[in-house]
Write a protein that holds these residues in place. Structure first.
Motif, PDB file in Angstrom:
ATOM      1  N   TYR A 152     -28.635  61.731 -79.955  1.00  0.00           N
ATOM      2  CA  TYR A 152     -27.531  61.016 -80.583  1.00  0.00           C
ATOM      3  C   TYR A 152     -27.526  59.572 -80.091  1.00  0.00           C
ATOM      4  O   TYR A 152     -27.786  59.305 -78.923  1.00  0.00           O
ATOM      5  CB  TYR A 152     -26.192  61.687 -80.280  1.00  0.00           C
ATOM      6  N   PHE A 153     -27.194  58.659 -80.993  1.00  0.00           N
ATOM      7  CA  PHE A 153     -27.256  57.247 -80.661  1.00  0.00           C
ATOM      8  C   PHE A 153     -26.118  56.842 -79.721  1.00  0.00           C
ATOM      9  O   PHE A 153     -24.983  57.314 -79.860  1.00  0.00           O
ATOM     10  CB  PHE A 153     -27.189  56.395 -81.939  1.00  0.00           C
ATOM     11  N   LEU A 154     -26.453  55.961 -78.772  1.00  0.00           N
ATOM     12  CA  LEU A 154     -25.477  55.406 -77.845  1.00  0.00           C
ATOM     13  C   LEU A 154     -25.146  53.961 -78.176  1.00  0.00           C
ATOM     14  O   LEU A 154     -24.002  53.548 -78.108  1.00  0.00           O
ATOM     15  CB  LEU A 154     -26.007  55.495 -76.403  1.00  0.00           C
ATOM     16  N   ASP A 155     -26.176  53.197 -78.553  1.00  0.00           N
ATOM     17  CA  ASP A 155     -25.967  51.781 -78.848  1.00  0.00           C
ATOM     18  C   ASP A 155     -27.120  51.277 -79.710  1.00  0.00           C
ATOM     19  O   ASP A 155     -28.189  51.909 -79.772  1.00  0.00           O
ATOM     20  CB  ASP A 155     -25.876  50.972 -77.556  1.00  0.00           C
ATOM     21  N   GLY A 165     -28.301  51.370 -92.762  1.00  0.00           N
ATOM     22  CA  GLY A 165     -27.187  51.299 -93.693  1.00  0.00           C
ATOM     23  C   GLY A 165     -25.891  51.820 -93.100  1.00  0.00           C
ATOM     24  O   GLY A 165     -25.037  52.356 -93.814  1.00  0.00           O
ATOM     25  N   VAL A 166     -25.720  51.664 -91.787  1.00  0.00           N
ATOM     26  CA  VAL A 166     -24.519  52.130 -91.082  1.00  0.00           C
ATOM     27  C   VAL A 166     -23.631  50.929 -90.799  1.00  0.00           C
ATOM     28  O   VAL A 166     -24.111  49.852 -90.428  1.00  0.00           O
ATOM     29  CB  VAL A 166     -24.906  52.841 -89.765  1.00  0.00           C
ATOM     30  N   GLU A 167     -22.305  51.110 -90.927  1.00  0.00           N
ATOM     31  CA  GLU A 167     -21.374  49.995 -90.820  1.00  0.00           C
ATOM     32  C   GLU A 167     -21.111  49.547 -89.389  1.00  0.00           C
ATOM     33  O   GLU A 167     -20.980  48.367 -89.109  1.00  0.00           O
ATOM     34  CB  GLU A 167     -20.037  50.368 -91.484  1.00  0.00           C
ATOM     35  N   SER A 168     -21.006  50.490 -88.444  1.00  0.00           N
ATOM     36  CA  SER A 168     -20.581  50.126 -87.096  1.00  0.00           C
ATOM     37  C   SER A 168     -21.253  51.001 -86.047  1.00  0.00           C
ATOM     38  O   SER A 168     -21.798  52.070 -86.346  1.00  0.00           O
ATOM     39  CB  SER A 168     -19.063  50.263 -86.964  1.00  0.00           C
ATOM     40  N   GLN A 173     -22.696  56.287 -83.527  1.00  0.00           N
ATOM     41  CA  GLN A 173     -22.623  57.197 -82.384  1.00  0.00           C
ATOM     42  C   GLN A 173     -22.275  58.623 -82.785  1.00  0.00           C
ATOM     43  O   GLN A 173     -22.388  59.538 -81.963  1.00  0.00           O
ATOM     44  CB  GLN A 173     -21.606  56.668 -81.372  1.00  0.00           C
ATOM     45  N   GLN A 174     -21.883  58.807 -84.027  1.00  0.00           N
ATOM     46  CA  GLN A 174     -21.610  60.159 -84.526  1.00  0.00           C
ATOM     47  C   GLN A 174     -22.857  60.824 -85.107  1.00  0.00           C
ATOM     48  O   GLN A 174     -22.804  61.962 -85.555  1.00  0.00           O
ATOM     49  CB  GLN A 174     -20.530  60.094 -85.622  1.00  0.00           C
ATOM     50  N   LYS A 175     -24.000  60.094 -85.066  1.00  0.00           N
ATOM     51  CA  LYS A 175     -25.206  60.587 -85.730  1.00  0.00           C
ATOM     52  C   LYS A 175     -26.382  60.649 -84.758  1.00  0.00           C
ATOM     53  O   LYS A 175     -26.424  59.937 -83.761  1.00  0.00           O
ATOM     54  CB  LYS A 175     -25.565  59.675 -86.909  1.00  0.00           C
ATOM     55  N   SER A 176     -27.353  61.507 -85.108  1.00  0.00           N
ATOM     56  CA  SER A 176     -28.599  61.601 -84.342  1.00  0.00           C
ATOM     57  C   SER A 176     -29.756  61.163 -85.231  1.00  0.00           C
ATOM     58  O   SER A 176     -29.580  60.926 -86.431  1.00  0.00           O
ATOM     59  CB  SER A 176     -28.833  63.034 -83.871  1.00  0.00           C
ATOM     60  N   PHE A 180     -31.541  60.786 -90.120  1.00  0.00           N
ATOM     61  CA  PHE A 180     -32.315  59.792 -90.865  1.00  0.00           C
ATOM     62  C   PHE A 180     -33.803  60.122 -90.972  1.00  0.00           C
ATOM     63  O   PHE A 180     -34.461  59.658 -91.881  1.00  0.00           O
ATOM     64  CB  PHE A 180     -32.165  58.417 -90.198  1.00  0.00           C
ATOM     65  N   CYS A 181     -34.333  60.920 -90.032  1.00  0.00           N
ATOM     66  CA  CYS A 181     -35.771  61.194 -90.035  1.00  0.00           C
ATOM     67  C   CYS A 181     -36.083  62.406 -89.182  1.00  0.00           C
ATOM     68  O   CYS A 181     -35.994  62.354 -87.948  1.00  0.00           O
ATOM     69  CB  CYS A 181     -36.531  59.968 -89.522  1.00  0.00           C
ATOM     70  N   GLU A 182     -36.465  63.507 -89.836  1.00  0.00           N
ATOM     71  CA  GLU A 182     -36.824  64.722 -89.096  1.00  0.00           C
ATOM     72  C   GLU A 182     -38.061  64.509 -88.233  1.00  0.00           C
ATOM     73  O   GLU A 182     -38.160  65.000 -87.119  1.00  0.00           O
ATOM     74  CB  GLU A 182     -37.063  65.884 -90.070  1.00  0.00           C
TER      75      GLU A 182
END
Length: 670
Positions: A152-155, A165-168, A173-176, A180-182
């Motif tokens: 999961y993304f931290l920064d 294509g993510v706004e903020s 941080q809610q996504k891994s 976007f790419c298996e």
């Protein structure tokens, strides 16, 4: 208390004692400033008792219990202030001890001050570096990210958010990576488990809006105090991948008909031979459009190209789905049919011939009835692909000699002596022409598109037959190459060009070198001697080599280039784009000019795909320091388009047809 006088203002450094808490040291410093300065000027410990009139001036801050105060200067900026509650305390040896310690205290304090300044400077530099680092990260075009061990993304920097294509950051941080790419997700697991890094992995990234693009992923596993994290870079390479796809298609397909080209055919033949050795036999059909040259000469090359496109459509409709069709070159096509016997392939070839014969082709306002000749050879694994092509060529020659619009079959082991007798007739004509000087040179101008001036001429060889009919290169050069006569023809052409250069001192001429001649070391020596002995400046003669011939042996080709360039000759790479495997691979050749093949130039003013390809080839050539020459410039619109693309030179009917009379084209203006 310890006071520091810095920038002429006292500063409290340290205070010991219960009475020192909660005091207003800034006010005390103002009242004590003169006393501290006096102590520093004295340079020795200064003792004041309650009997002294100025006692209170030196005894700031004052509580009422002090009997003596001792000011001890340490170095040039520091004063130690000591308070005593009974008289004589300072005189009982304490002053002497302090006096001995002053130098050591001074050095220690100076060291501390220096250390503090260094720490302050380091802190400032660190803060400045961090500001620059964050400024750089925020303004980079490549995406930079940090994710945890759970993927999961931290920064991330703004570019990374834009790529996905993510706004903020909060939304990210809610996504891994799996969002976007298996492939990325699996690769990240791999670096955690074994490798420790990913380097330039090409992946397909799916954005939030559903669109996708190609990118390279580089990531590394980094340690933290309480675990690890992954830091990486994501770089958008979508445009590069699209260009690579176009260039790969260009390398393997014919630009006019959009079917595989000769390069692809040779690869398919190699594979067919390999399969035949395991039991899967196949057949090669070599097809030639009868009298195609007449269409080109009477209706023009554009009409000829349209005819090739329509012929390809007829061909594809009359072969099986799995059959391989390619344009072999010019008006020749080839088909590889797998899993077929002799009788079946003969029937199929005849169906193709009939389909072409019965389908009327409309080119512009002209209706044409075509016929084709077909040569067939079976592929059983006993011959390599080159011998198979040679056999099919002989079979095709046989079909044409028998009157065209025919199918001819040659068994792979058949003695083709009859066909060779016919070929020998052409060989005899070539040898006779060399003996009797019945070769002639025609000249076509190469024009500078920017200035409209003739840069040089290309010399084109013709053969005068027994009936005084001119034979074009396509009618005798293939036979000469196959039977070892090209070295003689090439040397004759060069000697004739040198004579013309002597007669007309203000021109330059380029001559063609065949693939066979490039492998002839003796010819290289002879050509060099001919040039040096001619009295002609070597810079006035140049050589054209085709891309496919150069690729046969790059080392030998480069030896030719270096040898003749050393004396001043120039080189051009001809037919660029029709059979190459890699731009960078070919542009390692030290040629001076790149000749963009005419099949891409003919429709450049109204075909966006050809426009893009010529643009790309011109850009790459210029990036490697080569000048460009566009072939088949047939009208003003094409010439203007090429000039806008900054192509250096042009060659074609618009500037002048090949002619034996140089005076006809020496005055070309544009």
């Amino acid at each position: 208390m310890v006071w520091l006088l810095e920038d002429e203002e006292p500063t409290m450094v340290s205070a010991v004692g219960s009475f020192t808490r909660g005091m207003d040291y800034s006010a005390i410093a103002k009242n004590l400033k003169v006393s501290l300065e006096n102590s520093l000027k004295a340079g020795t410990p200064l003792l004041k008792t309650e009997d002294d009139l100025d006692f209170l001036q030196y005894c700031m801050p004052f509580t009422g219990n002090e009997k003596e105060v001792l000011l001890v200067p340490i170095g040039s900026k520091t004063v130690l202030q000591l308070f005593f509650t009974y008289k004589g305390a300072a005189s009982q040896g304490l002053a002497g001890v302090l006096e001995e310690l002053i130098p050591q205290l001074s050095n220690a304090i100076a060291a501390c001050q220096t250390h503090r300044k260094l720490l302050d400077l380091e802190k400032k530099e660190k803060n400045s570096l961090q500001i620059k680092y964050f400024d750089l990260m925020n303004n980079l075009d490549v995406g930079i990210f940090i994710c945890g061990m759970d993927y999961y993304f931290l920064d991330a920097n703004p570019a990374f958010l834009r790529l996905l294509g993510v706004e903020s950051i909060k939304e990210l941080q809610q996504k891994s990576f799996a969002s976007f790419c298996e492939v990325c997700n699996e690769e990240l697991k791999e670096i955690i488990q074994r490798k420790g890094y990913i380097k330039n992995l090409e992946v397909r990234i799916k954005q939030e809006n559903g669109n996708s693009f190609w990118a390279t992923l580089t990531a590394v596993l980094r340690p933290l105090q309480d675990g690890h994290y992954i830091m990486g870079i994501l770089d958008d390479i979508d445009e590069r991948k699209k260009t690579e796809k176009k260039l790969q298609y260009l390398a393997t397909h014919d630009a006019i008909t959009n079917i595989p080209n000769r390069y692809s055919l040779e690869e398919a033949l190699r594979l067919a031979v390999k399969k035949a050795k395991t039991g899967l036999e196949s057949a090669l059909l070599l097809i030639d459009i009868d009298n195609f040259k007449l269409v080109n000469d009477t209706l023009g090359h554009t009409a000829g190209d349209e005819l090739l496109v329509q012929f390809t459509e007829i061909l594809q409709k009359n072969i099986r789905e799995g059959d391989f069709a390619a344009r072999f070159g010019g008006d020749e096509f080839a088909i590889i049919i797998e899993g077929i016997e002799k009788n079946e392939v003969l029937d199929m070839a005849d169906r193709i011939r009939n389909a072409v014969y019965e389908n009327e082709v409309i080119v512009g306002s002209t209706r044409l009835n075509l016929s084709i000749s077909i040569g067939i050879v079976l592929i059983d694994g006993t011959l390599d692909y080159q011998k198979i092509l040679s056999k099919a060529d002989i079979a095709l020659y046989k079909a044409k000699e028998e009157g065209r619009n025919r199918v001819a079959y040659i068994h792979h082991s058949e003695d083709a002596s009859l066909e060779f007798l016919k070929i020998n007739h052409r060989i005899k004509a070539i040898k006779q022409a060399l003996r009797e000087d019945r070769l002639v040179l025609y000249y076509q101008p190469i024009v500078c598109l920017n200035k409209g001036e003739i840069l040089h001429y290309e010399a084109l060889v013709r053969l005068v037959g027994d009936d005084n009919k001119l034979l074009l290169p396509g009618e005798f050069i293939p036979v000469a190459e196959r039977f070892g006569l090209m070295a003689e023809i090439d040397r004759w052409v060069i000697q004739a060009a040198l004579r013309k250069l002597s007669e007309v001192p203000e021109i330059k001429i380029f001559v063609n070198l065949s693939a066979v001649s490039l492998l002839n070391k003796g010819l290289l020596v002879s050509i060099e001697e001919d040039i040096l002995n001619s009295g002609v400046d070597p810079s006035r003669i140049g050589f054209e080599i085709t891309e496919t011939s150069a690729m046969k042996d790059l080392a030998v080709t480069e030896r030719w280039l270096r040898k003749l360039q050393k004396i001043g000759c120039r080189f051009a790479l001809d037919d660029f784009g029709i059979g190459f495997s890699s731009f960078s691979y070919l542009l390692n050749l030290s040629v001076d000019y790149i000749k963009i093949d005419g099949s891409f130039v003919k429709n450049i003013d109204n075909n966006s795909a050809h426009f893009t390809l010529v643009y790309a080839m011109n850009k790459v050539a210029h990036a490697f320091g080569k000048k460009t020459i566009a072939e088949c410039v047939e009208n003003e619109s094409i010439a203007n388009t090429l000039r806008d693309l900054k192509v250096n030179c042009g060659q074609g009917y618009y500037f002048g047809k090949p002619t034996g009379n140089l005076e006809e084209i020496r005055a070309v203006l544009w």
